[in-house]
Design a protein around this motif. Sequence first.
Motif, PDB file in Angstrom:
ATOM      1  N   SER A 289     -17.919  -3.691 -32.305  1.00  0.00           N
ATOM      2  CA  SER A 289     -18.606  -3.316 -31.071  1.00  0.00           C
ATOM      3  C   SER A 289     -19.989  -2.728 -31.363  1.00  0.00           C
ATOM      4  O   SER A 289     -20.975  -3.100 -30.717  1.00  0.00           O
ATOM      5  N   LEU A 290     -20.064  -1.823 -32.315  1.00  0.00           N
ATOM      6  CA  LEU A 290     -21.347  -1.224 -32.680  1.00  0.00           C
ATOM      7  C   LEU A 290     -22.309  -2.268 -33.252  1.00  0.00           C
ATOM      8  O   LEU A 290     -23.505  -2.265 -32.941  1.00  0.00           O
ATOM      9  N   ARG A 291     -21.785  -3.156 -34.068  1.00  0.00           N
ATOM     10  CA  ARG A 291     -22.618  -4.210 -34.675  1.00  0.00           C
ATOM     11  C   ARG A 291     -23.199  -5.118 -33.603  1.00  0.00           C
ATOM     12  O   ARG A 291     -24.403  -5.392 -33.579  1.00  0.00           O
ATOM     13  N   ILE A 292     -22.359  -5.545 -32.674  1.00  0.00           N
ATOM     14  CA  ILE A 292     -22.807  -6.450 -31.615  1.00  0.00           C
ATOM     15  C   ILE A 292     -23.789  -5.738 -30.680  1.00  0.00           C
ATOM     16  O   ILE A 292     -24.788  -6.325 -30.257  1.00  0.00           O
ATOM     17  N   LYS A 293     -23.506  -4.478 -30.370  1.00  0.00           N
ATOM     18  CA  LYS A 293     -24.394  -3.699 -29.497  1.00  0.00           C
ATOM     19  C   LYS A 293     -25.803  -3.629 -30.080  1.00  0.00           C
ATOM     20  O   LYS A 293     -26.789  -3.618 -29.349  1.00  0.00           O
ATOM     21  N   GLN A 294     -25.890  -3.598 -31.395  1.00  0.00           N
ATOM     22  CA  GLN A 294     -27.197  -3.537 -32.055  1.00  0.00           C
ATOM     23  C   GLN A 294     -27.738  -4.928 -32.394  1.00  0.00           C
ATOM     24  O   GLN A 294     -28.735  -5.064 -33.108  1.00  0.00           O
ATOM     25  N   GLU A 295     -27.051  -5.946 -31.891  1.00  0.00           N
ATOM     26  CA  GLU A 295     -27.461  -7.339 -32.080  1.00  0.00           C
ATOM     27  C   GLU A 295     -27.600  -7.719 -33.556  1.00  0.00           C
ATOM     28  O   GLU A 295     -28.537  -8.397 -33.965  1.00  0.00           O
ATOM     29  N   LEU A 296     -26.630  -7.250 -34.344  1.00  0.00           N
ATOM     30  CA  LEU A 296     -26.595  -7.574 -35.770  1.00  0.00           C
ATOM     31  C   LEU A 296     -25.502  -8.594 -36.039  1.00  0.00           C
ATOM     32  O   LEU A 296     -24.408  -8.500 -35.478  1.00  0.00           O
ATOM     33  N   THR A 297     -25.789  -9.538 -36.889  1.00  0.00           N
ATOM     34  CA  THR A 297     -24.755 -10.434 -37.377  1.00  0.00           C
ATOM     35  C   THR A 297     -24.030  -9.733 -38.518  1.00  0.00           C
ATOM     36  O   THR A 297     -24.528  -8.733 -39.060  1.00  0.00           O
ATOM     37  N   GLN A 298     -22.903 -10.272 -38.906  1.00  0.00           N
ATOM     38  CA  GLN A 298     -22.216  -9.720 -40.075  1.00  0.00           C
ATOM     39  C   GLN A 298     -23.112  -9.853 -41.305  1.00  0.00           C
ATOM     40  O   GLN A 298     -23.149  -8.949 -42.145  1.00  0.00           O
ATOM     41  N   ASP A 299     -23.820 -10.951 -41.402  1.00  0.00           N
ATOM     42  CA  ASP A 299     -24.730 -11.152 -42.537  1.00  0.00           C
ATOM     43  C   ASP A 299     -25.816 -10.088 -42.586  1.00  0.00           C
ATOM     44  O   ASP A 299     -26.114  -9.542 -43.650  1.00  0.00           O
ATOM     45  N   LYS A 300     -26.407  -9.785 -41.431  1.00  0.00           N
ATOM     46  CA  LYS A 300     -27.481  -8.792 -41.389  1.00  0.00           C
ATOM     47  C   LYS A 300     -26.938  -7.400 -41.694  1.00  0.00           C
ATOM     48  O   LYS A 300     -27.568  -6.639 -42.441  1.00  0.00           O
ATOM     49  N   LEU A 301     -25.777  -7.054 -41.139  1.00  0.00           N
ATOM     50  CA  LEU A 301     -25.168  -5.760 -41.435  1.00  0.00           C
ATOM     51  C   LEU A 301     -24.851  -5.651 -42.923  1.00  0.00           C
ATOM     52  O   LEU A 301     -25.059  -4.609 -43.533  1.00  0.00           O
ATOM     53  N   ALA A 302     -24.375  -6.731 -43.503  1.00  0.00           N
ATOM     54  CA  ALA A 302     -24.091  -6.740 -44.939  1.00  0.00           C
ATOM     55  C   ALA A 302     -25.363  -6.498 -45.742  1.00  0.00           C
ATOM     56  O   ALA A 302     -25.375  -5.703 -46.691  1.00  0.00           O
ATOM     57  N   GLU A 303     -26.428  -7.137 -45.343  1.00  0.00           N
ATOM     58  CA  GLU A 303     -27.707  -6.976 -46.039  1.00  0.00           C
ATOM     59  C   GLU A 303     -28.209  -5.530 -45.945  1.00  0.00           C
ATOM     60  O   GLU A 303     -28.623  -4.944 -46.956  1.00  0.00           O
ATOM     61  N   ILE A 304     -28.137  -4.958 -44.761  1.00  0.00           N
ATOM     62  CA  ILE A 304     -28.629  -3.593 -44.553  1.00  0.00           C
ATOM     63  C   ILE A 304     -27.759  -2.573 -45.286  1.00  0.00           C
ATOM     64  O   ILE A 304     -28.266  -1.611 -45.863  1.00  0.00           O
ATOM     65  N   SER A 305     -26.460  -2.791 -45.266  1.00  0.00           N
ATOM     66  CA  SER A 305     -25.528  -1.810 -45.839  1.00  0.00           C
ATOM     67  C   SER A 305     -25.214  -2.044 -47.308  1.00  0.00           C
ATOM     68  O   SER A 305     -24.548  -1.224 -47.925  1.00  0.00           O
TER      69      SER A 305
END
Length: 85
Positions: free
Chosen positions: A13-29
């Motif tokens: 929910s938090l990821r989608i709310k911030q319009e992040l893909t799983q790939d982008k979240l993986a890259e950032i984190s």
Amino acid sequence: MHLEAIFGKILKSLRIKQELTQDKLAEISTLERTFISMMERGKSQPSLTTIFELAKALKIKPSELVRLIELEFENQTTTRYKKKP
């Protein structure tokens, strides 16, 4: 709902709310996309370090992430044990 599933629901929910893909979240984190996917599906549990990494990537405090999980857990527990009239 188990705690792992609740964590996954909140994370997604938090990821989608911030319009992040799983790939982008993986890259950032700096986590693996497959690990994020497994957590979102309730198939894997995060370590404390992972919670901090995810919170930083999602630009929230780790305590806020845990609070959201706690609230959903309490909501699930309360709903499950409410007596029907």
